[in-house]
Write a protein that holds these residues in place. Structure first.
Motif, mmCIF file in Angstrom:
data_model
loop_
_atom_site.group_PDB
_atom_site.id
_atom_site.type_symbol
_atom_site.label_atom_id
_atom_site.label_comp_id
_atom_site.label_asym_id
_atom_site.label_seq_id
_atom_site.Cartn_x
_atom_site.Cartn_y
_atom_site.Cartn_z
ATOM 1 N N GLU A 301 -0.144 -8.781 -13.467
ATOM 2 C CA GLU A 301 -0.491 -10.180 -13.713
ATOM 3 C C GLU A 301 -0.523 -10.521 -15.205
ATOM 4 O O GLU A 301 0.006 -11.572 -15.617
ATOM 5 C CB GLU A 301 -1.832 -10.531 -13.065
ATOM 6 C CG GLU A 301 -1.871 -10.378 -11.564
ATOM 7 C CD GLU A 301 -2.419 -9.024 -11.126
ATOM 8 O OE1 GLU A 301 -2.926 -8.950 -10.006
ATOM 9 O OE2 GLU A 301 -2.324 -8.067 -11.938
ATOM 10 N N PRO A 302 -1.116 -9.667 -16.064
ATOM 11 C CA PRO A 302 -1.110 -10.001 -17.496
ATOM 12 C C PRO A 302 0.291 -10.054 -18.099
ATOM 13 O O PRO A 302 0.529 -10.800 -19.056
ATOM 14 C CB PRO A 302 -1.938 -8.876 -18.124
ATOM 15 C CG PRO A 302 -2.773 -8.329 -17.009
ATOM 16 C CD PRO A 302 -1.928 -8.458 -15.789
ATOM 17 N N VAL A 303 1.197 -9.279 -17.549
ATOM 18 C CA VAL A 303 2.564 -9.255 -18.062
ATOM 19 C C VAL A 303 3.236 -10.615 -17.863
ATOM 20 O O VAL A 303 3.946 -11.115 -18.742
ATOM 21 C CB VAL A 303 3.372 -8.149 -17.349
ATOM 22 C CG1 VAL A 303 4.852 -8.238 -17.704
ATOM 23 C CG2 VAL A 303 2.824 -6.770 -17.697
ATOM 24 N N PHE A 304 2.989 -11.216 -16.701
ATOM 25 C CA PHE A 304 3.644 -12.476 -16.367
ATOM 26 C C PHE A 304 2.824 -13.697 -16.777
ATOM 27 O O PHE A 304 3.339 -14.822 -16.743
ATOM 28 C CB PHE A 304 3.945 -12.522 -14.865
ATOM 29 C CG PHE A 304 5.095 -11.639 -14.466
ATOM 30 C CD1 PHE A 304 6.397 -12.115 -14.493
ATOM 31 C CD2 PHE A 304 4.874 -10.319 -14.087
ATOM 32 C CE1 PHE A 304 7.460 -11.298 -14.141
ATOM 33 C CE2 PHE A 304 5.932 -9.500 -13.732
ATOM 34 C CZ PHE A 304 7.232 -9.978 -13.762
ATOM 35 N N ALA A 305 1.580 -13.494 -17.133
ATOM 36 C CA ALA A 305 0.688 -14.621 -17.432
ATOM 37 C C ALA A 305 1.254 -15.608 -18.455
ATOM 38 O O ALA A 305 1.117 -16.829 -18.270
ATOM 39 C CB ALA A 305 -0.678 -14.105 -17.887
ATOM 40 N N PRO A 306 1.916 -15.156 -19.533
ATOM 41 C CA PRO A 306 2.441 -16.136 -20.496
ATOM 42 C C PRO A 306 3.512 -17.058 -19.920
ATOM 43 O O PRO A 306 3.757 -18.138 -20.473
ATOM 44 C CB PRO A 306 3.016 -15.250 -21.610
ATOM 45 C CG PRO A 306 2.292 -13.954 -21.498
ATOM 46 C CD PRO A 306 2.074 -13.771 -20.030
ATOM 47 N N LEU A 307 4.134 -16.645 -18.818
ATOM 48 C CA LEU A 307 5.208 -17.440 -18.222
ATOM 49 C C LEU A 307 4.738 -18.310 -17.070
ATOM 50 O O LEU A 307 5.390 -19.302 -16.731
ATOM 51 C CB LEU A 307 6.319 -16.510 -17.709
ATOM 52 C CG LEU A 307 7.058 -15.674 -18.745
ATOM 53 C CD1 LEU A 307 7.896 -14.613 -18.066
ATOM 54 C CD2 LEU A 307 7.942 -16.560 -19.611
ATOM 55 N N VAL A 308 3.642 -17.928 -16.439
ATOM 56 C CA VAL A 308 3.192 -18.602 -15.217
ATOM 57 C C VAL A 308 2.418 -19.865 -15.571
ATOM 58 O O VAL A 308 1.428 -19.823 -16.303
ATOM 59 C CB VAL A 308 2.325 -17.659 -14.360
ATOM 60 C CG1 VAL A 308 1.783 -18.400 -13.139
ATOM 61 C CG2 VAL A 308 3.132 -16.434 -13.930
ATOM 62 N N ARG A 309 2.869 -20.986 -15.024
ATOM 63 C CA ARG A 309 2.182 -22.255 -15.207
ATOM 64 C C ARG A 309 1.501 -22.666 -13.905
ATOM 65 O O ARG A 309 1.765 -22.104 -12.838
ATOM 66 C CB ARG A 309 3.173 -23.336 -15.640
ATOM 67 C CG ARG A 309 3.807 -23.073 -16.993
ATOM 68 C CD ARG A 309 4.673 -24.236 -17.424
ATOM 69 N NE ARG A 309 5.408 -23.946 -18.659
ATOM 70 C CZ ARG A 309 6.308 -24.769 -19.191
ATOM 71 N NH1 ARG A 309 6.578 -25.936 -18.600
ATOM 72 N NH2 ARG A 309 6.943 -24.433 -20.312
#
Length: 484
Positions: A301-309
């Protein structure tokens, strides 16, 4: 209209089939004509058997009918990218020879055909005006399939992104989700009255890993951040596309296609076990968990967090009518501190493991493991094996057939695995062999052959392989009610 060259090719294949089927029956220890092949898989009535292809690998005609370049045109014309220096400019010339290819499928009794639509043929710039001539080709293909009693299953994206969209960031650009939905809607508006099963993407994790991480597939990008961005935006486009098509027509069967495989540690060392878990996430659950559970795998989840809106995960978590599974074999993974993909790299295959000509391990039981995982962890979705096959170094055609006993045995063993999975309660509804034709095999070029039909790339002559005749015999026997 069926042209003379197509008619002659079809007639030759029809004339050859009875004798070749008898030859194969004797080779396989089968009963006389009309009986099932010896040891035939115990597949239920209604189980579909068909073949798969993809647009860039077979169509050719890259400058015909208004088509513009894809990322694979660019990549394959870059020196050093393709092992044998070939490209998909002609490939199997299916764009001009589709009628004969469909007739061959019909003569062999194949019940369904999974093919992909070329985005740069339908929307040459990736967005904006639709190219009627591009859709005309798929109109003709679909009509031919239906006229010959073959179910068409279309895949909207099999890695051939319009180069015009790559120039705008490709799968790193969040806007691609809406671009994809527009393209999907335009395609289905033309074909959805006749084509009902639609897959959104083919193997998004593979496209992200090899095209945007390792860089040995188009578009040739590298690195962890590149991989993560491509993966998330494919997931988002998949969900956006399903929602758009469901709003467009209520009579469609909507799904997507994942490459799934068991992942084993190369040793029992703790670091290899942990690496196998990370690799499993990047290959398998990075697609499965968002679609079925609305979240990325634990720890990612932290890996994708910057991309997930806001709203992304709800968009990705769409109801699907079917899941396509491409299965080839397991992977054995070791810890590798220098590997871009979560410090996980390929390890040694256990000694004695049977391998294909590409060095891929053969494990029909792995297909059962994939299916039972879907049953236990993902709600047992209605599933098709949308690709399964093997690369071997086939001999030249002789007597109107190519003898490929290893591929025939591979297919038979994996159909047995399908039957075993069904017996264990898995919702498996069909099997598509990869591939109908020898084709342009991505970075390997034309030197690697997966087809159940031999293609002479110099003459474009088609020759059935014994593996295709095995499938024809099995389908015929099942239709006659003689399969055990």
């Amino acid at each position: 209209m069926l042209r003379r060259r197509d008619f002659l090719a079809a007639a030759a294949a029809t004339a050859a089939l009875p004798a070749l089927s008898s030859k194969l029956a004797a080779q396989a220890g089968a009963s006389p004509a009309g009986a099932s092949p010896a040891g035939a898989p115990r597949l239920p009535p209604g189980f579909l058997i068909g073949a798969s292809t993809s647009a860039y690998q077979i169509e050719g005609a890259v400058k015909e009918g208004g088509r513009r370049p894809s990322i694979w045109d660019t990549f394959s014309h870059t020196p050093g990218r393709i092992a044998d220096g070939t490209n998909g400019d002609i490939a199997c010339d299916h764009y001009n020879r589709y009628a004969g290819d469909v007739d061959l499928m019909a003569q062999m009794g194949l019940q369904a055909y999974r093919f992909s639509i070329a985005w740069p043929r339908v929307m040459p710039q990736g967005t904006g005006p639709v190219n009627p001539a591009g859709l005309d080709f798929y109109d003709r293909l679909v009509d031919r399939l239906l006229a010959r009693g073959i179910l068409p299953m279309a895949c909207l994206y099999h890695w051939d992104l319009p180069q015009a969209l790559q120039d705008r960031g490709g799968w790193h650009n969040r806007d691609i989700a809406s671009w994809f939905a527009d393209y999907a809607g335009a395609t289905v508006a033309r074909l959805g009255d006749r084509v009902k099963p639609w897959a959104m993407l083919n193997e998004p994790s593979v496209h992200a890993i090899f095209g945007h991480g390792f860089g040995n597939h188009a578009p040739g990008l590298t690195g962890w951040e590149s991989y993560v961005s491509a993966q998330h935006h494919q997931n988002l486009a998949q969900g956006t596309g399903i929602a758009a098509l469901r709003a467009l027509r209520s009579d469609l069967k909507l799904g997507t296609v994942f490459s799934l495989q068991p992942i084993f540690p190369a040793s029992q060392a703790a670091e290899d076990v942990a690496a196998a878990g990370r690799f499993d996430a990047c290959w398998n659950t990075i697609n499965l968990d968002p679609l079925f559970h609305g979240r990325y795998p634990a720890g990612f989840e932290p890996v994708f967090a910057p991309l997930v809106r806001a709203g992304d995960m709800a968009t990705i978590r769409q109801r699907i009518d079917f899941l396509g599974v491409n299965y080839y074999g397991p992977s054995y993974i070791r810890h590798d501190a220098n590997a871009f993909l979560a410090q996980a790299g390929y390890g040694a295959v256990p000694p004695g493991t049977a391998l294909t000509a590409l060095g891929w391990p053969i494990s029909p039981q792995g297909l059962v493991q994939v299916m039972t995982r879907l049953r236990d962890d993902y709600g047992n979705p209605a599933t098709f094996i949308t690709e399964n096959g093997a690369c071997y170094d086939d001999p030249a055609p002789a007597g109107g057939v190519v003898e490929d006993p290893q591929r025939t045995a591979y297919i038979r063993a994996h159909l047995d695995a399908c039957a075993e999975a069904i017996a264990q309660g898995c919702a498996l509804n069909g099997y598509f062999v990869w591939s109908l034709l020898d084709n342009f095999e991505w970075a390997e070029g034309e030197r690697r052959r997966f087809g159940v039909t031999h293609v002479d790339f110099a003459t474009q002559a088609r020759t059935p392989k014994a593996s295709l005749l095995y499938l024809a015999q099995l389908i015929k026997a099942r239709a006659g009610g003689t399969t055990p």
